[in-house]
Design a protein around this motif. Structure first.
Motif, PDB file in Angstrom:
ATOM      1  N   ASP A 176       3.040   6.327  -6.998  1.00  0.00           N
ATOM      2  CA  ASP A 176       2.094   7.071  -7.817  1.00  0.00           C
ATOM      3  C   ASP A 176       2.197   8.579  -7.575  1.00  0.00           C
TER       4      ASP A 176
ATOM      5  N   GLY B 222      -2.767   7.602 -11.049  1.00  0.00           N
ATOM      6  CA  GLY B 222      -3.282   6.289 -11.438  1.00  0.00           C
ATOM      7  C   GLY B 222      -4.799   6.235 -11.308  1.00  0.00           C
ATOM      8  N   ARG B 223      -5.398   5.356 -12.138  1.00  0.00           N
ATOM      9  CA  ARG B 223      -6.855   5.309 -12.128  1.00  0.00           C
ATOM     10  C   ARG B 223      -7.384   4.872 -10.764  1.00  0.00           C
ATOM     11  N   TRP B 224      -6.660   3.930 -10.139  1.00  0.00           N
ATOM     12  CA  TRP B 224      -7.114   3.435  -8.838  1.00  0.00           C
ATOM     13  C   TRP B 224      -7.143   4.571  -7.800  1.00  0.00           C
ATOM     14  N   ARG B 225      -6.181   5.523  -7.937  1.00  0.00           N
ATOM     15  CA  ARG B 225      -6.115   6.588  -6.938  1.00  0.00           C
ATOM     16  C   ARG B 225      -7.235   7.609  -7.172  1.00  0.00           C
ATOM     17  N   ARG B 226      -7.511   7.880  -8.464  1.00  0.00           N
ATOM     18  CA  ARG B 226      -8.607   8.818  -8.763  1.00  0.00           C
ATOM     19  C   ARG B 226      -9.932   8.213  -8.317  1.00  0.00           C
ATOM     20  N   GLU B 227     -10.076   6.923  -8.620  1.00  0.00           N
ATOM     21  CA  GLU B 227     -11.318   6.232  -8.245  1.00  0.00           C
ATOM     22  C   GLU B 227     -11.510   6.253  -6.725  1.00  0.00           C
ATOM     23  N   LEU B 228     -10.412   5.971  -6.006  1.00  0.00           N
ATOM     24  CA  LEU B 228     -10.461   5.936  -4.539  1.00  0.00           C
ATOM     25  C   LEU B 228     -10.825   7.315  -3.983  1.00  0.00           C
TER      26      LEU B 228
ATOM     27  N   GLN C 135     -14.475   8.034  -4.605  1.00  0.00           N
ATOM     28  CA  GLN C 135     -15.342   7.281  -3.697  1.00  0.00           C
ATOM     29  C   GLN C 135     -15.322   7.882  -2.300  1.00  0.00           C
TER      30      GLN C 135
ATOM     31  N   ALA D  88       0.834  -1.205   0.000  1.00  0.00           N
ATOM     32  CA  ALA D  88       0.000   0.000   0.000  1.00  0.00           C
ATOM     33  C   ALA D  88       0.871   1.259   0.000  1.00  0.00           C
TER      34      ALA D  88
ATOM     35  N   LEU E 297       2.928   1.628  -3.297  1.00  0.00           N
ATOM     36  CA  LEU E 297       2.109   2.019  -4.445  1.00  0.00           C
ATOM     37  C   LEU E 297       1.770   3.513  -4.380  1.00  0.00           C
TER      38      LEU E 297
END
Lengths: 206, 223
Positions: free
Chosen positions: B73, B85-91, B94, B66, B69
């Motif tokens: 990023d 990163g897409r995961w960070r924008r998504e997180l 949310q 964690a 990463l």
């Protein structure tokens, strides 16, 4: 703590406890706020209490980017994360490392300056052979682990049928371990013995 | 049971008659130098403590992943001027969109609380429940007996009693349960003999905290 690898045991438990506390605190805060326990249980939370209202977002964009334009923000985040990465790396690697010793320094009687190294494997083999001479011992495995100021011995013995565990340990202590310590010239030999049982058929007397 | 620290040396007495009493060191400064004894003096329990290697490795690996990463990023975004990163924008989306009373948020928080409690339990309890601490004959020696080895020793002892046909033993950390089949003899007679044998055998285990044994006898007929 455990007889061998004491430092690691303590470190592991402290770090596990800290991680556990952090998870407990974070999850607890969200639960208290999300379930509105302040109102339901009539708690008087202090004014600085974070995440107190159930209808606020977990982390708003404004909160997330609050200090982003400050000069210190990214260096602080990166050094924090960097330290965490290094700590976790060290923590992980220290689990994988075997804490066995490769060689043991042996004292020569009458000559305090002499430095004689004994291969740990040789000493372990000798200790296993000696342990096998104890009545009631069917199998022996000896390993020497790092310790201060002398290495620590971990001995796993398989008991024979009808062995008396207390007698095995007493004899081992009185004879074999004392002898091994003296013949290797070690000032002390802290030992952890684990007695295991081998599933053997029941011998019945009719 | 009473405090094992007070009980330990006393129980060790009959098993180590020829050894100096462990509880009263001859020199006052002796325990300070001996690692295991000194470490265990303030702890009431002589239990074997697990190093907790597996939970530590798992937690370290997860935290490492964690943190690594996130570090990678954020550095990539700031230094190389890339998009996050897409995961960070998504997180982030949310976290900003969901309120505290959202079911998902509450579920994740509950899981975090449970995981935290689990980690605290792992950190604070000794573990190594399969190893029963034995009374040590000396300050430099710690000994532990596997529960299974204890059960086998008790079983072998019980089978020496005439009239006992089959024995099943389970040894717990405080209690042991023995079930024996009796044939060709009076059950009460066998029980008395078995109790004597068991008392000896339990003492012979040399445990700091000898388990109490509950004995169940069953009469079986025929061979």
């Amino acid at each position: 703590m455990s007889g061998t690898g004491t430092g690691r045991t303590a470190a592991n438990r402290v770090l596990l406890a800290l991680t556990g506390l952090a998870l407990l605190a974070g999850g607890g805060l969200v639960l208290v706020g999300g379930l509105d326990l302040e109102r339901r249980w009539d708690l008087a939370l202090p004014s600085w209490w974070p995440l107190a209202e159930p209808d606020r977002p977990v982390l708003s964009d404004a909160d997330r980017t609050r200090w982003r334009d400050e000069d210190w923000w990214w260096p602080a985040v990166w050094s924090g994360l960097g330290l965490l990465v290094l700590l976790c790396l060290w923590w992980l690697v220290s689990q994988l490392r075997e804490r066995r010793v490769g060689r043991v320094r042996v004292r020569v009687p009458g000559d305090d300056d002499a430095v004689v190294w004994l291969r740990a494997g040789a000493l372990e083999d000798a200790l296993e052979r000696q342990a096998l001479t104890v009545e009631g011992v069917d199998g022996a495995r000896a390993t020497l682990h790092r310790g201060r100021p002398v290495p620590r011995l971990r001995l796993t013995l398989t008991l024979a049928a009808h062995a008396v565990p207390a007698a095995v340990v007493a004899r081992l202590h009185r004879e074999q371990l004392a002898e091994a310590r003296d013949s290797a010239g070690l000032p002390a030999l802290p030992t952890e013995v684990r007695l295991r049982g081998d599933r053997h058929p029941a011998a019945r007397v009719e | 049971m009473t405090d094992p620290a007070e009980q330990g040396p006393e129980k060790a007495g009959p098993l180590t008659k020829d050894e100096p009493a462990h509880g009263v060191p001859p020199e006052r400064d002796a325990p300070a130098r001996h690692g295991p004894a000194a470490e265990h003096a303030p702890i009431a329990s002589p239990r074997f403590w697990s190093a907790r290697r597996v939970p530590s490795a798992v937690v370290a690996l997860l935290l490492l992943a964690a943190a690594g990463l996130l570090l990678y990023d954020t550095v990539a975004v700031e230094a190389a001027d890339r998009r996050a990163g897409r995961w960070r924008r998504e997180l982030a989306d949310q976290l900003a969109a969901r309120q505290l009373d959202d079911a998902w948020v509450l579920a994740v928080a509950a899981v975090a609380v449970l995981a935290g409690l689990l980690l605290l339990c792992l950190a604070l309890t000794p573990g190594r429940r399969a190893v029963l601490p034995m009374a040590a004959p000396g300050p430099d020696l710690r000994a532990g007996l596997d529960r299974r080895a204890a059960a086998l020793a008790l079983r072998d002892g019980a089978l020496r009693v005439a009239g006992v046909r089959a024995v099943r033993v389970k040894v717990g950390r405080r209690r042991a349960r023995m079930r024996a089949d009796v044939h060709f003899r009076d059950v009460a007679e066998v029980r008395e003999e078995l109790e004597n044998v068991l008392a000896d055998d339990i003492a012979g285990l040399g445990l700091v905290r000898p388990p109490r044994v509950s004995l169940t006898l069953r009469e079986v007929n025929g061979a």
